[in-house]
Design an enzyme around this catalytic site. Structure first.
Site, short mmCIF file in Angstrom:
data_model
loop_
_atom_site.label_atom_id
_atom_site.label_comp_id
_atom_site.label_asym_id
_atom_site.label_seq_id
_atom_site.Cartn_x
_atom_site.Cartn_y
_atom_site.Cartn_z
N ARG A 9 0.82 -1.22 0.00
CA ARG A 9 0.00 0.00 0.00
C ARG A 9 0.86 1.26 0.00
NH1 ARG A 9 -4.14 2.36 4.59
NH2 ARG A 9 -5.55 3.46 3.18
N SER A 42 -7.49 7.28 -0.19
CA SER A 42 -7.27 5.84 -0.18
C SER A 42 -8.18 5.29 0.90
CB SER A 42 -5.80 5.52 0.14
OG SER A 42 -5.59 4.12 0.16
N SER A 43 -9.14 4.47 0.50
CA SER A 43 -10.19 4.02 1.42
C SER A 43 -9.64 3.17 2.55
CB SER A 43 -11.25 3.23 0.66
OG SER A 43 -11.85 4.01 -0.35
N GLN A 44 -10.42 3.06 3.60
CA GLN A 44 -10.08 2.20 4.73
C GLN A 44 -9.92 0.76 4.22
OE1 GLN A 44 -13.21 1.84 7.57
NE2 GLN A 44 -11.95 0.87 9.14
N PHE A 82 -18.66 6.89 0.77
CA PHE A 82 -17.59 7.38 -0.10
C PHE A 82 -17.88 8.83 -0.50
CE2 PHE A 82 -17.05 2.83 -0.71
CZ PHE A 82 -15.68 2.69 -0.81
#
Length: 378
Positions: free
Chosen positions: A38, A92-94, A237
Site C-alpha cells: 500500500r 485511499s479508502s479504509q 464514499f
C-alpha cells in the site's frame, strides 16, 4: 505475483488486523493485501490538525515512521485536496472497507472487472493480483490521478487498462464486464453501468440520495433490470466527481419561521436507516454542517439546508423538553425528517439488510423486504 517490500512485515500485520476485525476471510484477498504494498500507492497524505490540513510525506525523514504506521493501519487517508476550497477530492479508502467490498463481489477466476474511481490505484492493484491485470479496468475523472496510479502500478509490474473520463459513463469500449465496483457515491445507478454488465453480473455501488443517506448496494443484472439488497454494514464514499461546476448548496438566509423541540437525534449518523427514510421523504438532497458557538468556537447546532432555501438548526444539547429546533424557508424541513423517523418505527425499525433497490433504464426505486414494497422512487 510475490512482491518484496520494505514494509512486508507491516503488510502482514495489516492482514492480521483485517482478519481480527472480521473484514477479511478469503485466502486470495489475504495474499493480495500481504503482497501488494500500500505504501507505493500512498507516498504522502493529508491529516487534519486543528481544522487545517497538514501534509505527511514519506520524503521527509522525520515523518517516515508515522507515514508507514498510518499507511499500514486500517485507516482511510486523504491524498488530494481541491486547491481552492481545500475540500477532499480523493482518498485511499479504509482497507477493511476495501476488502469487504471485494469479497462481496464474489470474484471468480477469469472474470473481468471495471472499477469506477481509480484514486491511488491500490484497489486496482489488489484486483490485478487476484485476476491478472489484463482483466482489470479502472476510470477516474482526474487525469493526474490516473497517470500517478498508472505509474505506481507499473512499478509493481501491473498494467491494467486505466482511463481518465467521466465515471458515470463507465468504459464502454472494453465492455462487457462480469463485475463493476464503484468507489464513489452516486444518487442513483447510471444506466450506462448496467449496459456494460453481463447478464447475471454483479454491480456494487454506494447509493447516497444525500449526505449519509444511503449505503452500499449489491445489484445483480437480470435482463433489463438490476436488483439486490443493501449491505448490512454502513459505509460511505465521496460523491462521484463530474465535469463542470458542482451543484448549488442551500443557504440558511431566510428568517426563522418556527421554533420548537424534538427528541430525535440531531446528527444523521446516530440512526442511519431512519435518516435514509427521512432523506427519501424530503426528495431533494440535504446539505449538512454545523453552527459554531461564537464564544467557544465549538459546534452548537447541526444545520440542514436544501437548494430551495429550506433550512433547520437542531441543538446538539437539549433540556427536559428535548432539543431546540429553529427552521425557515418554504418547507418545514425538520417535520419531514420526523416523518421519516416515524416511518422507520412503523416499519419495525429495519436495519440495512432489509432495504433493497431495483433499477431499470427509466426507473429506480428503494424497497423494504421485497421489490413490491416500494419505499420511494429515486
Amino acid at each position: 505475483m510475490t512482491v518484496t517490500l520494505a514494509g512486508e512485515d507491516r503488510a502482514a500485520h495489516l492482514v492480521h488486523i483485517l482478519q481480527e476485525k472480521g473484514a477479511l476471510h478469503s485466502s486470495e484477498w489475504a495474499r493480495a493485501v500481504a503482497e501488494v504494498p500500500r505504501h507505493v500507492f500512498v507516498p504522502r497524505f493529508y491529516e487534519q490538525v486543528c481544522g487545517s490540513w497538514r501534509l505527511v510525506d514519506s520524503a521527509n525523514p522525520t515523518q517516515r515512521d508515522r507515514w508507514l504506521d498510518a499507511v499500514y493501519s486500517d485507516t482511510g487517508l486523504t491524498i488530494a485536496l481541491d486547491p481552492e476550497s481545500r475540500d477532499q477530492i480523493s482518498s485511499s479508502s479504509q482497507p477493511a472497507l476495501m476488502v469487504r467490498m471485494l469479497e462481496a463481489l464474489d470474484l471468480q477466476d477469469g472474470q473481468r472487472v471495471l472499477e469506477i474511481g481509480t484514486g491511488t490505484g491500490y484497489n486496482a492493484g489488489l484486483l490485478c493480483h487476484r485476476l491478472g491485470d489484463e482483466r482489470v479496468y479502472s476510470v477516474d475523472v482526474e487525469p493526474d490521478l490516473v497517470q500517478a496510479a498508472r505509474d505506481r502500478l507499473a512499478l509493481l509490474g501491473y498494467h491494467p487498462t486505466l482511463a481518465a473520463c467521466d465515471g458515470a459513463g463507465g468504459l464502454p469500449e472494453y465492455a462487457p464486464y462480469d463485475r463493476i465496483i464503484a468507489t464513489c457515491s452516486v444518487p442513483g445507478v447510471p444506466w450506462a453501468w448496467a449496459r456494460q454488465l453481463v447478464d447475471g453480473g454483479l454491480l456494487l455501488a454506494d447509493v447516497k440520495v444525500g449526505p449519509y443517506a444511503g449505503n452500499l448496494v449489491l445489484l445483480r443484472r437480470r435482463g433489463d433490470e438490476l436488483t439486490g439488497h443493501f449491505l448490512p454494514k454502513w459505509a460511505g464514499f465521496m460523491g462521484i466527481r463530474r465535469p463542470g461546476p458542482p451543484p448549488p448548496r442551500g443557504q440558511a438566509d431566510t428568517p426563522v419561521a418556527c421554533i420548537r423541540h424534538t427528541t430525535l437525534p440531531a446528527l444523521p449518523w446516530e440512526n442511519l436507516p431512519a435518516w435514509f427514510l427521512a432523506q427519501l421523504a424530503i426528495r431533494t438532497p440535504v446539505s449538512f454542517g454545523y453552527v459554531l458557538n461564537p464564544n467557544t468556537g465549538q459546534p452548537s447546532h447541526a444545520r440542514y439546508t436544501t437548494a430551495d432555501g429550506s433550512w433547520c438548526d437542531v441543538a446538539l444539547d437539549g433540556g427536559e423538553e428535548g432539543r431546540v429546533v429553529r427552521e425557515g424557508g418554504p418547507r418545514p424541513l425538520w417535520a419531514l425528517v420526523e416523518a421519516g423517523f416515524l416511518r422507520w418505527r412503523e416499519a419495525g425499525k429495519p436495519g440495512w439488510e432489509r432495504f433493497g433497490m431495483t433499477a431499470t433504464e427509466h426507473r429506480q426505486w428503494v424497497w423494504l423486504d421485497d421489490p413490491e414494497q416500494v419505499v420511494a422512487v429515486l
